[in-house]
Design an enzyme around this catalytic site. Structure first.
Site, PDB file in Angstrom:
ATOM      1  N   SER A   1       0.832  -1.206   0.000  1.00 36.23           N
ATOM      2  CA  SER A   1       0.000   0.000   0.000  1.00 36.23           C
ATOM      3  C   SER A   1       0.869   1.260   0.000  1.00 36.23           C
ATOM      4  CB  SER A   1      -0.865  -0.030   1.272  1.00 36.23           C
ATOM      5  OG  SER A   1      -1.566   1.168   1.455  1.00 36.23           O
TER       6      SER A   1
ATOM      7  N   SER B   1       9.078  10.337   9.811  1.00 32.20           N
ATOM      8  CA  SER B   1       7.936  11.216   9.533  1.00 32.20           C
ATOM      9  C   SER B   1       8.333  12.602  10.025  1.00 32.20           C
ATOM     10  CB  SER B   1       6.731  10.709  10.325  1.00 32.20           C
ATOM     11  OG  SER B   1       5.713  11.673  10.366  1.00 32.20           O
TER      12      SER B   1
ATOM     13  N   TYR C   1       2.952   7.272  18.035  1.00 29.39           N
ATOM     14  CA  TYR C   1       3.484   7.291  16.662  1.00 29.39           C
ATOM     15  C   TYR C   1       4.690   8.226  16.594  1.00 29.39           C
ATOM     16  CZ  TYR C   1       3.485   8.081  11.562  1.00 29.39           C
ATOM     17  OH  TYR C   1       3.841   8.192  10.236  1.00 29.39           O
TER      18      TYR C   1
ATOM     19  N   THR D   1      -1.927   8.651   0.879  1.00 25.60           N
ATOM     20  CA  THR D   1      -1.985   7.191   0.999  1.00 25.60           C
ATOM     21  C   THR D   1      -3.158   6.860   1.936  1.00 25.60           C
ATOM     22  OG1 THR D   1      -0.747   6.855   3.054  1.00 25.60           O
ATOM     23  CG2 THR D   1       0.567   7.171   1.048  1.00 25.60           C
TER      24      THR D   1
HETATM   25  N1  LIG Z   1       1.191   8.789   4.423  1.00 26.75           N
HETATM   26  C1  LIG Z   1       1.732   9.723   5.175  1.00 26.75           C
HETATM   27  O1  LIG Z   1       1.202  10.842   5.248  1.00 26.75           O
HETATM   28  C2  LIG Z   1       3.002   9.461   5.936  1.00 26.75           C
HETATM   29  C3  LIG Z   1       3.625  10.552   6.548  1.00 26.75           C
HETATM   30  C4  LIG Z   1       4.795  10.340   7.272  1.00 26.75           C
HETATM   31  C5  LIG Z   1       5.336   9.075   7.364  1.00 26.75           C
HETATM   32  N2  LIG Z   1       4.714   8.029   6.757  1.00 26.75           N
HETATM   33  C6  LIG Z   1       5.322   6.707   6.937  1.00 26.75           C
HETATM   34  O2  LIG Z   1       5.469   6.060   5.685  1.00 26.75           O
HETATM   35  C7  LIG Z   1       5.367   4.653   5.865  1.00 26.75           C
HETATM   36  C8  LIG Z   1       4.350   4.089   4.885  1.00 26.75           C
HETATM   37  O3  LIG Z   1       3.084   4.671   5.162  1.00 26.75           O
HETATM   38  P1  LIG Z   1       1.914   4.749   4.086  1.00 26.75           P
HETATM   39  O4  LIG Z   1       1.366   6.117   4.147  1.00 26.75           O
HETATM   40  O5  LIG Z   1       2.332   4.184   2.802  1.00 26.75           O
HETATM   41  O6  LIG Z   1       0.841   3.800   4.820  1.00 26.75           O
HETATM   42  P2  LIG Z   1      -0.113   2.635   4.273  1.00 26.75           P
HETATM   43  O7  LIG Z   1      -0.606   2.951   2.907  1.00 26.75           O
HETATM   44  O8  LIG Z   1      -1.114   2.407   5.349  1.00 26.75           O
HETATM   45  O9  LIG Z   1       0.885   1.393   4.182  1.00 26.75           O
HETATM   46  C9  LIG Z   1       1.416   0.805   5.332  1.00 26.75           C
HETATM   47  C10 LIG Z   1       2.105  -0.492   4.946  1.00 26.75           C
HETATM   48  O10 LIG Z   1       2.650  -1.099   6.117  1.00 26.75           O
HETATM   49  C11 LIG Z   1       2.275  -2.459   6.137  1.00 26.75           C
HETATM   50  N3  LIG Z   1       2.177  -2.944   7.508  1.00 26.75           N
HETATM   51  C12 LIG Z   1       1.506  -2.370   8.535  1.00 26.75           C
HETATM   52  N4  LIG Z   1       1.590  -3.120   9.639  1.00 26.75           N
HETATM   53  C13 LIG Z   1       2.326  -4.209   9.313  1.00 26.75           C
HETATM   54  C14 LIG Z   1       2.764  -5.358  10.021  1.00 26.75           C
HETATM   55  N5  LIG Z   1       2.450  -5.544  11.317  1.00 26.75           N
HETATM   56  N6  LIG Z   1       3.508  -6.286   9.362  1.00 26.75           N
HETATM   57  C15 LIG Z   1       3.827  -6.109   8.051  1.00 26.75           C
HETATM   58  N7  LIG Z   1       3.451  -5.035   7.335  1.00 26.75           N
HETATM   59  C16 LIG Z   1       2.707  -4.103   7.948  1.00 26.75           C
HETATM   60  C17 LIG Z   1       0.917  -2.500   5.423  1.00 26.75           C
HETATM   61  O11 LIG Z   1       0.682  -3.782   4.844  1.00 26.75           O
HETATM   62  P3  LIG Z   1      -0.381  -4.870   5.374  1.00 26.75           P
HETATM   63  O12 LIG Z   1      -1.541  -4.127   5.960  1.00 26.75           O
HETATM   64  O13 LIG Z   1      -0.717  -5.643   4.128  1.00 26.75           O
HETATM   65  O14 LIG Z   1       0.397  -5.662   6.355  1.00 26.75           O
HETATM   66  C18 LIG Z   1       1.147  -1.488   4.312  1.00 26.75           C
HETATM   67  O15 LIG Z   1       1.770  -2.103   3.214  1.00 26.75           O
HETATM   68  C19 LIG Z   1       4.985   4.435   7.336  1.00 26.75           C
HETATM   69  O16 LIG Z   1       6.134   4.121   8.071  1.00 26.75           O
HETATM   70  C20 LIG Z   1       4.445   5.777   7.763  1.00 26.75           C
HETATM   71  O17 LIG Z   1       4.594   6.004   9.141  1.00 26.75           O
HETATM   72  C21 LIG Z   1       3.559   8.190   6.048  1.00 26.75           C
END
Ligand SMILES: NC(=O)c1ccc[n+]([C@@H]2O[C@H](COP(=O)([O-])OP(=O)(O)OC[C@H]3O[C@@H](n4cnc5c(N)ncnc54)[C@H](OP(=O)(O)O)[C@@H]3O)[C@@H](O)[C@H]2O)c1
Length: 265
Positions: free
Chosen positions: A15, A141, A154, A189
């Site tokens: 994702s 982040s 977080y 996302t």
């Molecule tokens: N989007 C933002 O605004 C933002 C901002 C700052 C930082 N980030 C960071 O960027 C990273 C990716 O976030 P995203 O926005 O792409 O979120 P996302 O779309 O919700 O994706 C999160 C991913 O993590 C995987 N995941 C979650 N828990 C897991 C577990 N216990 N074991 C294995 N896989 C797991 C999920 O896969 P499954 O559910 O299939 O396991 C999914 O592929 C994160 O570290 C987040 O903190 C995001």
């Protein structure tokens, strides 16, 4: 292309940013190992990647299951006979005040956002050290650089990543092992859907911040360019950069703005 033929493992590839990184790396002909829990969703990402690269393997498991990590890391090394880049991207966000968050939820958020990254890295470090080169990318982040309402655990987990990996960058066990810490602001996302509430339920809503965030494919391209340039830290953000600057220069104003912006969510 810099990542052509490089073996890259991405956690959280089913994702959002992880999926965008997988697709961008597939376009660059990398050899991919994708990790996440949801096998069917991950298989769909694999099918998309295989349109661009011939090499894409899956490892489906829960990263919170830390006792599985050494065996899964060892299995990853056999899939293409090595590893060049580890992208520690998997994470779960939070939508709850400190006063309403159960301690188990704090621990859960630390487990996936902090400990799984540390364990994956440690499981693969002997390989990188022996090989004499490699790249580790750590997804923090802007909440790893400042607190924000409803993100206590977080933000704590992301701050912890900075302490750990900045120390690692100063130790530099091998000259050619590079570590990049990535600090995104709001990226478009579905992260708010799976964000945990105080009782550990899923928030289940697509927040406006996410909807109007930076596109995930743009974020992925910036991350990969920064890795190529061997940067140590990058911020991929808009207003959050202004808020961080205010925190440094006018801290009292920072608390007011963050409160007003964050408590409305
Ligand atoms: N989007 C933002 O605004 C933002 C901002 C700052 C930082 N980030 C960071 O960027 C990273 C990716 O976030 P995203 O926005 O792409 O979120 P996302 O779309 O919700 O994706 C999160 C991913 O993590 C995987 N995941 C979650 N828990 C897991 C577990 N216990 N074991 C294995 N896989 C797991 C999920 O896969 P499954 O559910 O299939 O396991 C999914 O592929 C994160 O570290 C987040 O903190 C995001």
């Amino acid at each position: 292309m810099y990542f052509s033929n490089k073996i890259v493992l991405i956690t959280g590839a089913s994702s959002g940013i992880g999926k965008a990184l997988a697709l961008e790396l597939a376009r660059q002909q990398a050899k991919l190992i994708l990790v996440a829990r949801r096998a069917e969703v991950l298989a769909e990402v694999q099918a998309e990647c295989l349109q661009y690269t011939q090499h894409c393997q899956l490892l489906c498991f829960d990263l919170k299951n830390s006792e599985l990590i050494p065996a899964k890391a060892a299995e990853a090394l056999t899939l293409f006979g090595g590893l060049d880049v580890l992208i520690n991207n998997a994470g779960v966000s939070q939508r709850s005040l400190v006063t309403e968050t159960a301690a188990e939820v704090d621990r859960d958020i630390m487990e996936i956002n902090f400990f799984s990254t540390v364990y994956m890295t440690k499981a693969l470090l002997p390989h990188f050290v022996k090989q004499g080169h490699g790249h580790i990318i750590v997804m923090s982040s802007m909440a790893g650089l400042m607190g924000f309402p409803m993100r206590s655990a977080y933000s704590a987990a992301k701050h912890a990543l900075h302490g750990f990996f900045e120390t690692f960058q100063t130790e530099q066990p091998v000259k050619d092992l590079h570590t990049l810490i990535v600090c995104p602001g709001r990226i478009n996302t579905p992260i708010s859907l799976s964000a945990l509430t105080g009782s550990g339920e899923k928030h289940g809503k697509m927040d406006d911040g996410q909807k109007n965030g930076i596109p995930a494919d743009k974020c992925a391209q910036i991350i990969l360019r920064a890795a190529e340039k061997k940067k140590k830290l990058i911020k991929i953000a808009k207003e959050e950069k202004i808020l961080l600057a205010i925190k440094r220069v006018l801290p009292n104003l920072f608390y007011k703005i963050a409160h007003n912006a964050g408590m409305k969510q």
